[in-house]
Design a protein around this motif. Structure first.
Motif, PDB file in Angstrom:
ATOM      1  N   HIS A 232       0.840  -1.194   0.000  1.00 58.61           N
ATOM      2  CA  HIS A 232       0.000   0.000   0.000  1.00 58.61           C
ATOM      3  C   HIS A 232       0.883   1.254   0.000  1.00 58.61           C
ATOM      4  N   GLU A 233       0.327   2.367  -0.427  1.00 53.20           N
ATOM      5  CA  GLU A 233       1.110   3.609  -0.498  1.00 53.20           C
ATOM      6  C   GLU A 233       1.639   4.045   0.866  1.00 53.20           C
ATOM      7  N   ASP A 264       1.063  -0.051  -5.078  1.00 51.84           N
ATOM      8  CA  ASP A 264       0.400   1.213  -5.421  1.00 51.84           C
ATOM      9  C   ASP A 264       1.345   2.061  -6.267  1.00 51.84           C
ATOM     10  N   GLN A 266       1.764   5.121  -6.419  1.00 48.92           N
ATOM     11  CA  GLN A 266       2.352   6.262  -5.707  1.00 48.92           C
ATOM     12  C   GLN A 266       3.763   5.946  -5.190  1.00 48.92           C
ATOM     13  N   THR A 321      -1.076  -0.834  -9.253  1.00 54.58           N
ATOM     14  CA  THR A 321      -2.467  -0.396  -9.143  1.00 54.58           C
ATOM     15  C   THR A 321      -2.543   1.086  -8.786  1.00 54.58           C
ATOM     16  N   SER A 322      -3.637   1.706  -9.177  1.00 58.47           N
ATOM     17  CA  SER A 322      -3.811   3.145  -8.955  1.00 58.47           C
ATOM     18  C   SER A 322      -4.535   3.457  -7.667  1.00 58.47           C
ATOM     19  N   SER A 323      -5.084   2.422  -6.997  1.00 60.54           N
ATOM     20  CA  SER A 323      -5.853   2.680  -5.775  1.00 60.54           C
ATOM     21  C   SER A 323      -5.999   1.400  -4.963  1.00 60.54           C
ATOM     22  N   TYR A 324      -6.401   1.583  -3.709  1.00 61.34           N
ATOM     23  CA  TYR A 324      -6.705   0.439  -2.849  1.00 61.34           C
ATOM     24  C   TYR A 324      -7.806  -0.410  -3.470  1.00 61.34           C
ATOM     25  N   ALA A 325      -8.831   0.224  -3.999  1.00 64.10           N
ATOM     26  CA  ALA A 325      -9.957  -0.505  -4.579  1.00 64.10           C
ATOM     27  C   ALA A 325      -9.504  -1.383  -5.742  1.00 64.10           C
ATOM     28  N   GLU A 326      -8.596  -0.863  -6.572  1.00 67.68           N
ATOM     29  CA  GLU A 326      -8.106  -1.655  -7.701  1.00 67.68           C
ATOM     30  C   GLU A 326      -7.293  -2.851  -7.206  1.00 67.68           C
TER      31      GLU A 326
END
Length: 415
Positions: A232-233, A264, A266, A321-326
């Motif tokens: 995670h970011e 992520d 980021q 991935t671009s987000s947690y949801a993705e």
């Protein structure tokens, strides 16, 4: 050819004796078995070397050979596992609940053995000892059917265990081995409903699917492990790196090893090249999506099937991935429901991940390599279930029991 009917009859008779065995008798038998394994370690190693030589001649992969290999440390671990099982509470000395109904009947729900448990497995001869010990402690008898690649090792181990049981109050037929590797015989075994109460397959996806398709005996499904690590970011880099390398390289041939890395975007540009450096030091092949390839040229473009693959080898697939949801969506799409992990210092994200991921074991800031019955304190495991009926995750003693109701009255009849 072995007479499966005779094996089944002996197992059924042994199961009746096992059902009535007290905790002390079972624990003494486990200690006797542990001592026998230790005393005959050299004999087991010799048998295992024979299997390894045949496996090399047959062209088994390095990953399969690693699963097949027994060392003095692994043999000692097998003996230690039996002793740990002996130290655990007897699962049959449990009344789940008890109440008196409106008719004055005292109703109790008590733990009981499953009966005769058939176990079909591949490669890893240490499973022979884990399975024999756990089924015995839970009051069952077992019929084992290992893979042909470990036949000599398994025959030697079972003979040692049976000789140990002969020195105790328990029947030596509580542990039996099918020594004929015939697939036809295996199919017959899967349909021995008169003698076998439950089948547990443990091995590759191919083995498990074959058992599910052919068996008429009830099956507890153990699943393949396409395990994910999500960075995670808000991840701590040092934790992430340590857990990644442990999860992928400590023992890549087992089902709780990592197969997929999600990062992520980021933090991907900063973290991924450092991850690849560390993985390269362990000879890990890395494939990934287009974003991953653009960040580090050492990463080969992944095929769609790579993200669904249980490699059981030094290979890893990377998704940016671009987000947690993705990230959650990717895990939901490709995870086999075995073990998945997140690295994050964000408390709320950690809690969300534990709720959102529907796998048997969900980790925060820890390696998926911990998904193991012995590590969980179960004294070993009979397998890791990815289904949701009866048992899930590492299957220890309780998973090898069922329950029955006992009802005590004083002349009541139903009106």
């Amino acid at each position: 050819m072995q007479d499966l009917r005779t094996i089944g009859q002996k197992a059924k008779a042994a199961a009746r004796q096992m059902r009535l065995a007290d905790a002390q008798a079972k624990n003494e038998a486990l200690e006797e078995m542990a001592q026998a394994i230790e005393a005959k370690a050299a004999q087991i190693i010799e048998a295992n070397q024979e299997d390894l030589a045949k496996g090399q001649e047959a062209g088994l992969t390095e990953a399969l050979l690693e699963r097949l290999t027994l060392t003095p440390d692994r043999i000692q671990g097998m003996a230690n596992g039996l002793r740990q099982m002996a130290s655990l509470p007897d699962p049959l000395l449990v009344t789940d609940k008890e109440w008196i109904n409106r008719d004055g009947l005292r109703i109790s729900r008590r733990r009981v053995p499953l009966g005769v448990i058939g176990i079909i497995y591949e490669s890893r001869p240490n499973v022979t000892v884990d399975a024999a010990g756990l089924t015995l402690k839970a009051g069952n008898s077992t019929i084992l059917r290992g893979g042909k690649e470990a036949l000599t090792s398994n025959q030697t181990i079972v003979a040692i265990l049976q000789d140990a049981l002969a020195e105790t109050q328990l029947p030596r037929e509580a542990v039996q081995l099918i020594t004929n590797p015939s697939r036809k015989l295996a199919s017959q075994f899967m349909q021995m409903n008169d003698y076998v109460d439950c089948l547990i397959p443990r091995g590759s996806a191919g083995l498990i699917q074959a058992v599910l398709k052919q068996a008429t005996v009830p099956v507890i499904e153990t699943g393949e492990g396409n395990c994910h690590l999500y960075i995670h970011e808000a991840a701590d880099f040092d934790k992430a790196l340590k857990i990644l390398i442990n999860g992928k390289t400590q023992r890549p041939s087992v089902c709780n090893a990592l197969e997929n890395l999600i990062i992520d975007e980021q933090v991907a540009s900063d973290y991924l090249p450092k991850f690849v450096d560390a993985l390269a030091a362990h000879n890990v092949e890395v494939v990934g999506d287009h974003k991953a390839c653009s960040i580090d040229r050492r990463i080969a473009l992944a095929q769609e099937e790579d993200f669904a693959q249980e490699f059981l080898d030094l290979k890893l697939a990377v998704k940016i991935t671009s987000s947690y949801a993705e990230a959650v969506e990717h895990i939901e799409a490709y995870s086999t429901g075995h073990s998945d992990a997140i690295i994050t210092e964000n408390y709320q994200v950690a809690q969300d991940f534990m709720n959102d991921i529907d796998s048997a074991a969900v980790y925060v800031n820890a390696s998926t390599r911990f998904t193991d019955g012995e590590v969980f304190g179960f004294g070993g495991e009979i397998g890791i279930s990815t289904q949701k009926l009866h048992a899930r995750g590492p299957m220890g003693l309780e998973a090898l029991t069922s329950y029955k109701y006992t009802i005590q009255g004083d002349g009541q009849i139903r009106s």
